[in-house]
Design an enzyme around this catalytic site. Structure first.
Site, PDB file in Angstrom:
ATOM      1  N   ASP A 186     -36.773  72.132  70.469  1.00 32.93           N
ATOM      2  CA  ASP A 186     -37.801  73.046  69.977  1.00 32.93           C
ATOM      3  C   ASP A 186     -37.958  72.779  68.471  1.00 32.93           C
ATOM      4  OD1 ASP A 186     -39.407  75.205  69.259  1.00 32.93           O
ATOM      5  OD2 ASP A 186     -37.795  76.672  69.450  1.00 32.93           O
ATOM      6  N   GLU A 220     -43.180  76.773  61.153  1.00 37.04           N
ATOM      7  CA  GLU A 220     -43.332  77.580  62.358  1.00 37.04           C
ATOM      8  C   GLU A 220     -42.153  78.510  62.566  1.00 37.04           C
ATOM      9  OE1 GLU A 220     -43.204  78.727  66.634  1.00 37.04           O
ATOM     10  OE2 GLU A 220     -41.700  77.672  65.417  1.00 37.04           O
TER      11      GLU A 220
END
Length: 344
Positions: A186, A220
């Site tokens: 991720d 992010e």
């Protein structure tokens, strides 16, 4: 397109990106790696002012502008204090679970790099009664530096100061059975998928139907990565990890299509189109709702974007921990992104 033929490139690209330490705000090495790979494939790139990367992919038609995004920033730590014993007290960057025993690197502002280990302040079973019960949080963990230091002055003599980044060893492994195991799949696994798609398009001599921008964002994990994605795109497809576990149906072998996350629902028409494409192409997919999840899309929307947007990605087990995905899930993700771009 020969999706199976990109496996070696995909895994090597993933390993390259994962090897570049890049907690949010310290992403220059990962961005440079992605930039080199895209440039070697013949694609034009540019940097954003905040340090992200944009890859320009001209389309066959120019009536729409499409965006794809993945993030190359990761979780990490920063030094918040130096103890009298010469240990580094920490503050977390992003939502990290327990880190007890993790090997790490400390990056100084003047370019020096040291190694260390993140440990509980009660690290020894032969010494501390609370070795099993002491909380594993920022107040009760520290970094043991692999240098002969016994106090704060000796640590500072190494050039280490408050605000220095502390990055974990991702422990990246690719197994013979097709699993990619690592911290920070991720979302470097998804970034590798997008770079593999670029290679497939180049090798096939094709292009997406519409003018396309691929954005690799760099904030992010701390909540504002997508804020710099242009608000005038017609559509935006985020490629981020799919969650595995609880009442979710996604596995590591599938591409996840997210219908809703903690920020709300994704665009109904886009999600429906992605589901139809997955069915048409015979892809292994799952549609899920993620209650503890948000993506660059929600930030882009809050920044004022009028783009329709959706989210896909390979299923990833143990997210924000010792993550794992499989080649099958990554291949299905690449194939669905290709179908969405109508580049076959």
């Amino acid at each position: 397109m020969d999706f199976n033929g990109c496996k070696d490139f995909l895994m090597e690209t993933a390993k390259t990106l994962l090897a570049a330490d890049s907690p949010s705000g310290f992403t220059q090495n990962a961005v440079a790696a992605a930039e080199r790979i895209a440039g070697a494939l013949g694609y034009a790139t540019r940097r954003t002012n905040k340090g992200g990367l944009v890859i320009e992919v001209p389309g066959r038609e120019h009536t729409k502008r499409i965006g794809l995004c993945a993030h190359v920033d990761t979780l990490g730590l920063m030094c918040r204090a130096i103890t009298d014993k010469g240990e580094l007290m920490i503050t977390r960057i992003g939502g990290l679970p327990t880190l007890d025993g993790e090997y790490c690197k400390i990056y100084t502002r003047d370019g020096r790099v040291y190694t260390g280990t993140v440990l509980s302040l009660s690290p020894a079973a032969h010494v501390f009664d609370d070795v099993l019960t002491r909380p594993r949080d920022e107040q009760n963990m520290a970094v043991r530096i692999d240098e002969k230091v016994q106090n704060a002055e000796e640590v500072r003599a190494l050039g280490i100061e408050v605000g220095d980044y502390i990055c974990f060893d991702p422990k990246t492994t690719v197994t013979q059975s097709g699993f990619l195991k690592s911290r920070f799949i991720d979302d470097k696994g998804s970034a590798a998928c997008l770079l593999a798609l670029l290679k497939l398009m180049r090798d096939a001599g094709t292009a997406p139907r519409y003018d396309t921008e691929i954005h690799f964002t760099v904030y992010e994990e701390v909540g504002h990565g997508g804020a710099t994605i242009p608000g005038d795109l017609d559509e935006l497809l985020a490629v981020d990890m799919g969650c595995v576990g609880s009442d979710l149906t996604c596995t590591e072998y599938q591409v996840s299509i997210c219908a809703k996350d903690s920020s709300g629902p994704y665009d109904y028409d886009m999600v429906s189109r992605l589901v139809a494409l997955a069915k048409e192409r015979g892809l292994d997919y799952a549609v899920d709702v993620y209650p503890h999840y948000s993506s660059d899309v929600s930030v882009t929307w809050r920044a004022g974007s009028d783009a329709k947007a959706a989210l896909i990605g390979p299923g990833v087990h143990a997210s924000h921990g010792m993550e794992r995905t499989h080649w099958d899930g990554m291949r299905n993700t690449i194939a669905l992104a290709a179908a969405y771009l109508e580049c076959e």
